[in-house]
Each structure stands twice: as C-alpha cells, then as structure tokens.
Enzyme design. Structure first.
Site, PDB file in Angstrom:
ATOM      1  N   PRO A  10      48.213  28.374  48.881  1.00 27.36           N
ATOM      2  CA  PRO A  10      48.748  27.551  47.797  1.00 27.36           C
ATOM      3  C   PRO A  10      49.940  28.162  47.073  1.00 27.36           C
ATOM      4  O   PRO A  10      50.004  29.376  46.876  1.00 27.36           O
ATOM      5  CB  PRO A  10      47.555  27.411  46.839  1.00 27.36           C
ATOM      6  CG  PRO A  10      46.627  28.517  47.203  1.00 27.36           C
ATOM      7  CD  PRO A  10      46.818  28.765  48.657  1.00 27.36           C
ATOM      8  N   ASN A  75      48.707  34.579  54.695  1.00 22.40           N
ATOM      9  CA  ASN A  75      48.862  34.907  53.277  1.00 22.40           C
ATOM     10  C   ASN A  75      48.045  33.849  52.533  1.00 22.40           C
ATOM     11  O   ASN A  75      48.514  32.735  52.309  1.00 22.40           O
ATOM     12  CB  ASN A  75      50.325  34.855  52.843  1.00 22.40           C
ATOM     13  CG  ASN A  75      50.479  35.248  51.382  1.00 22.40           C
ATOM     14  OD1 ASN A  75      49.499  35.328  50.640  1.00 22.40           O
ATOM     15  ND2 ASN A  75      51.715  35.485  50.952  1.00 22.40           N
ATOM     16  N   HIS A  81      41.676  35.967  46.551  1.00 20.23           N
ATOM     17  CA  HIS A  81      40.818  36.600  45.549  1.00 20.23           C
ATOM     18  C   HIS A  81      39.579  35.781  45.217  1.00 20.23           C
ATOM     19  O   HIS A  81      38.767  36.205  44.405  1.00 20.23           O
ATOM     20  CB  HIS A  81      41.642  36.829  44.266  1.00 20.23           C
ATOM     21  CG  HIS A  81      43.034  37.296  44.538  1.00 20.23           C
ATOM     22  ND1 HIS A  81      43.300  38.499  45.161  1.00 20.23           N
ATOM     23  CD2 HIS A  81      44.256  36.714  44.319  1.00 20.23           C
ATOM     24  CE1 HIS A  81      44.621  38.639  45.288  1.00 20.23           C
ATOM     25  NE2 HIS A  81      45.221  37.565  44.801  1.00 20.23           N
ATOM     26  N   ASP A  88      34.723  33.255  55.655  1.00 21.08           N
ATOM     27  CA  ASP A  88      33.743  32.800  56.655  1.00 21.08           C
ATOM     28  C   ASP A  88      34.441  32.173  57.861  1.00 21.08           C
ATOM     29  O   ASP A  88      34.050  32.402  59.008  1.00 21.08           O
ATOM     30  CB  ASP A  88      32.778  31.782  56.040  1.00 21.08           C
ATOM     31  CG  ASP A  88      31.722  32.431  55.129  1.00 21.08           C
ATOM     32  OD1 ASP A  88      31.627  33.671  55.119  1.00 21.08           O
ATOM     33  OD2 ASP A  88      31.009  31.684  54.438  1.00 21.08           O
ATOM     34  N   GLU A  99      46.533  40.144  57.288  1.00 14.02           N
ATOM     35  CA  GLU A  99      46.698  39.590  55.930  1.00 14.02           C
ATOM     36  C   GLU A  99      48.020  40.112  55.359  1.00 14.02           C
ATOM     37  O   GLU A  99      48.295  41.308  55.428  1.00 14.02           O
ATOM     38  CB  GLU A  99      45.518  40.071  55.074  1.00 14.02           C
ATOM     39  CG  GLU A  99      45.577  39.668  53.614  1.00 14.02           C
ATOM     40  CD  GLU A  99      44.384  40.242  52.823  1.00 14.02           C
ATOM     41  OE1 GLU A  99      43.437  40.808  53.440  1.00 14.02           O
ATOM     42  OE2 GLU A  99      44.417  40.159  51.593  1.00 14.02           O
ATOM     43  N   HIS A 101      50.770  39.920  51.982  1.00 16.15           N
ATOM     44  CA  HIS A 101      51.151  39.517  50.623  1.00 16.15           C
ATOM     45  C   HIS A 101      52.580  39.951  50.373  1.00 16.15           C
ATOM     46  O   HIS A 101      52.940  41.103  50.684  1.00 16.15           O
ATOM     47  CB  HIS A 101      50.221  40.153  49.574  1.00 16.15           C
ATOM     48  CG  HIS A 101      48.808  39.757  49.768  1.00 16.15           C
ATOM     49  ND1 HIS A 101      48.349  38.515  49.403  1.00 16.15           N
ATOM     50  CD2 HIS A 101      47.773  40.402  50.352  1.00 16.15           C
ATOM     51  CE1 HIS A 101      47.071  38.424  49.746  1.00 16.15           C
ATOM     52  NE2 HIS A 101      46.703  39.556  50.328  1.00 16.15           N
ATOM     53  N   SER A 103      53.993  40.320  47.403  1.00 17.67           N
ATOM     54  CA  SER A 103      54.008  41.281  46.305  1.00 17.67           C
ATOM     55  C   SER A 103      52.969  42.369  46.551  1.00 17.67           C
ATOM     56  O   SER A 103      52.055  42.194  47.367  1.00 17.67           O
ATOM     57  CB  SER A 103      53.704  40.559  44.994  1.00 17.67           C
ATOM     58  OG  SER A 103      52.386  40.028  45.012  1.00 17.67           O
ATOM     59  N   ARG A 108      49.451  44.752  40.324  1.00 16.56           N
ATOM     60  CA  ARG A 108      49.441  43.589  39.432  1.00 16.56           C
ATOM     61  C   ARG A 108      48.094  43.474  38.705  1.00 16.56           C
ATOM     62  O   ARG A 108      47.355  44.445  38.611  1.00 16.56           O
ATOM     63  CB  ARG A 108      49.802  42.339  40.245  1.00 16.56           C
ATOM     64  CG  ARG A 108      51.187  42.481  40.901  1.00 16.56           C
ATOM     65  CD  ARG A 108      51.573  41.258  41.690  1.00 16.56           C
ATOM     66  NE  ARG A 108      51.680  40.096  40.824  1.00 16.56           N
ATOM     67  CZ  ARG A 108      51.729  38.834  41.285  1.00 16.56           C
ATOM     68  NH1 ARG A 108      51.676  38.600  42.592  1.00 16.56           N
ATOM     69  NH2 ARG A 108      51.823  37.824  40.445  1.00 16.56           N
ATOM     70  N   ARG A 112      43.765  40.521  41.064  1.00 15.60           N
ATOM     71  CA  ARG A 112      44.427  40.459  42.383  1.00 15.60           C
ATOM     72  C   ARG A 112      44.086  41.664  43.263  1.00 15.60           C
ATOM     73  O   ARG A 112      44.543  41.768  44.398  1.00 15.60           O
ATOM     74  CB  ARG A 112      45.951  40.380  42.216  1.00 15.60           C
ATOM     75  CG  ARG A 112      46.429  39.117  41.535  1.00 15.60           C
ATOM     76  CD  ARG A 112      47.947  39.042  41.501  1.00 15.60           C
ATOM     77  NE  ARG A 112      48.396  38.202  40.422  1.00 15.60           N
ATOM     78  CZ  ARG A 112      48.498  36.858  40.482  1.00 15.60           C
ATOM     79  NH1 ARG A 112      48.211  36.224  41.593  1.00 15.60           N
ATOM     80  NH2 ARG A 112      48.893  36.170  39.432  1.00 15.60           N
TER      81      ARG A 112
END
Ligand code: DQA
Length: 143
Positions: A10, A75, A81, A88, A99, A101, A103, A108, A112
């Site tokens: 998102p 991502n 989180h 699953d 995975e 990210h 940032s 942060r 996170r």
C-alpha cells in the site's frame, strides 16, 4: 524461462510524490521499468504488481504458487508490520522470497522495527532506496 514476481504494498503507488525525503523521487513506474530491463537482460520473465489491498497481495502470492514463479521480491509497505496473513501466504510459497524496504525501517519509529515477513524472507534489504530492488533481483537471478 524463470519467472520473478515483484510485489509492492500500500501507498507505494504514490512513490515520487509521497514523502520524497524518505522514499525518493523515482516513481513506481521508473522502478518497475528498470527492473523489467534488468530481468530481461538476465533472460528472466517479470511480473510487477502493486496493491493497496491486503487480500489482493495475498491472491498474487497464491497465483505465484501455481504459475511457475521461482521467486518473489516483496515490499509489503505498512503490511510488513501488521500482516500475519501475508506471512502465511508467503509460507505457502516454495520459492525464494526477498523483502525490500526503500527506507531504513530500523532507523524509524519503533513500530516499523518488527516485520512479520522477515520470518519467511530468505533475505532482507532496507535503506538503499530503489537500488534495494535491483540488488534483490540480482540475488534472485544469481540463484
Ligand atoms: C516501507 C517502510 C514501511 O514502514 C512503510 O509503511 C512503507 C514503505 C519502505 O519501503 O521503506 O510504506 O516498506
């Protein structure tokens, strides 16, 4: 031909204009185009998907179980989180999972710092901006 799925969670559709000081000025289209070229150079097929909906991300992971996808670069954005359901779904996928990210999530807010997806990921890249996706793809293609 080996196949990789790149999944963006998102708000990543807003890249380029969303908090550019954190997420950079490249758009999602810029990032996906560069990845597509990199994949093609390595002889890989690539599917890129973005969704703001948890269930759609899960459906894309389920589809990857059936269509010969060898690896998923994900991502999960904020779902990183919160989402046991995405964890699953990834646990039901047999291939490699990386995975990413943009940032450095560990620098942060405390919420996170925990990732459900990391429990499944074979590798995690954070804090390198869009280069993180390209490095993830390099790792996937290296086997
Ligand atoms: C993110 C980090 C997440 O905490 C955040 O919710 C995002 C993007 C990143 O790429 O740095 O939407 O996954």
């Amino acid at each position: 031909m080996s196949k990789v799925l790149v999944l963006h969670g998102p708000n990543l559709n807003l890249l380029g204009t969303r908090q550019p000081e954190i997420y950079g000025r490249e758009t999602l289209e810029d990032i996906d185009n560069a990845l597509r070229e990199q994949a093609a150079r390595g002889g890989w097929e690539m599917l890129c998907r973005q969704s703001n909906h948890e269930g759609e991300l899960i459906d894309a992971i389920h589809a990857a179980r059936l269509d010969g996808t060898t690896a998923i670069i994900i991502n999960p954005a904020a779902y990183t989180h919160t989402s046991v359901a995405i964890l699953d779904a990834l646990n039901a996928f047999d291939g490699k999972v990386i995975e990413v990210h943009l940032s450095n999530v560990h620098q942060r807010e405390a919420f996170r710092h925990h990732s459900y997806v990391s429990l499944r990921a074979d590798g995690v890249i954070a804090g390198l901006g869009s280069q993180g996706y390209r490095l993830a793809l390099e790792a996937v293609m290296a086997g």
